[in-house]
Structure formats: structure tokens, C-alpha cells
Design an enzyme around this catalytic site. Sequence first.
Site: not given
Length: 223
Positions: A135, A147
Site C-alpha cells: 500500500s 494498518y
Amino acid sequence: MTKTLLITGASTGIGAATARAAAQAGWNVALLARSKETLADLAGDIGEQALALPCDVTRRDELDEAVAQAVAHFGGLDAVYANAGKGTSTPGIEQGDPDEWHAMIHLNVLAVLTTAHATLPHLRKTRGHFVVTGSKAGRDHMKGSVYGATKWFVQGFAGNLAEEMREWGGRCTLITPGMVDTPFFDEPKPDKIQPDDVANAVVFALSQPRSADVREIHIMPGG
């Protein structure tokens, strides 16, 4: 001989789009996810090139069984796409939920490791390719993002795995998208990256000749 790609988190979003794109490009696809009905529908839409293997990839026994079934059905593995992942509903560290962190780390970190551990013996036989979803959040510091921290792990792991696989002719590619319009978010994001965009990047990486080791593809929304 038709090559085989195993995909985790295959039932929706990026995983489902990649399954369709890979099948269109001529690959067999082994589809792993927890959603039995959604997975069966996707496999039915794709046809004989697809095999639905409902499982929870955080459970090693279920993962091993799914990998064994894929290998038995298609004759081996040429590529693996470790795509399964999740976020949390409560942002930040101080206000965060440790139980959510535990579940997320189990999927975003440990399941990526165990997917590699379970499939590398098969990929070694074919000098295969391991692809993993990272990501933009694993390339930048984001306020209080646990995250993001899991994706920083993926960022480092993918580079280390690429060096290990290089010793026997294998390859590892990290896909690092910005915001993608998937069920990951509660509301649609039509102006952001589309799942098909990420799927196309995966298929591009898999299609490169042996002389090109594509280590990372970073995708940001256009405009």
C-alpha cells in the site's frame, strides 16, 4: 501448458478483478477466500480455468489444504498473489482497539508469511512468482495508522523475499496502490484507483520476461 495463479482474498475487489484479468490472459486461477458463495459465483463466471477454494488463510491447516487442492487440480503453481488484507474501524493508537489490531496483524502480516511459507516449495519447482499487495500506506508515515505499519512490514518483506527467491530463479513483486475503490471502504470511491487497474498491474508483472525482475509497481489515482 497453461500456468496457474493462486490468489488469496479472491472473492471481491482487487482479488476478484485479478482473477478475471489473469483468466483472460490465459492463466488458471485458484481462488481462496472465506466467502464460499461469492467465491463459487466468481469461479462459475470465469469457467473451467477457475477453482474455488473457500478457506480462512489465517488458519494454517485450511491454507495448506487449499494449496494442496490447487496443486492437485492444476498440476502445480506458477504464481501466487497474497492479496488478502483488512483495516480497522477505529483509527489511532491511543483510541485504537487491540483486538482489531490482533486480527488485522494476523491477516496482513502473519497470513502473508504463511502464504509464502506454504507455497514457496511449489514455486521453486516452476521458478515461479510471488506477488503481494502492499500500500501507499506502507511507503509513507500516516498519523496513528496501525494498518500502515502492517503495510510497512509487507514493504520490507517483499524486498527480502525477492532476494531469497532470486537465488533459485524466482521473482517477487510488490503492488503498492493508493486508495482503491473496493469494499474495504464503506462508501464507493469512483474517482480513485479501480480494482481493474491493480489487476492489470499484477498481470503486467507476471507477463514480464525472465530478464526483467519487476520488484514494485506503485499506483496512484489519476487526476
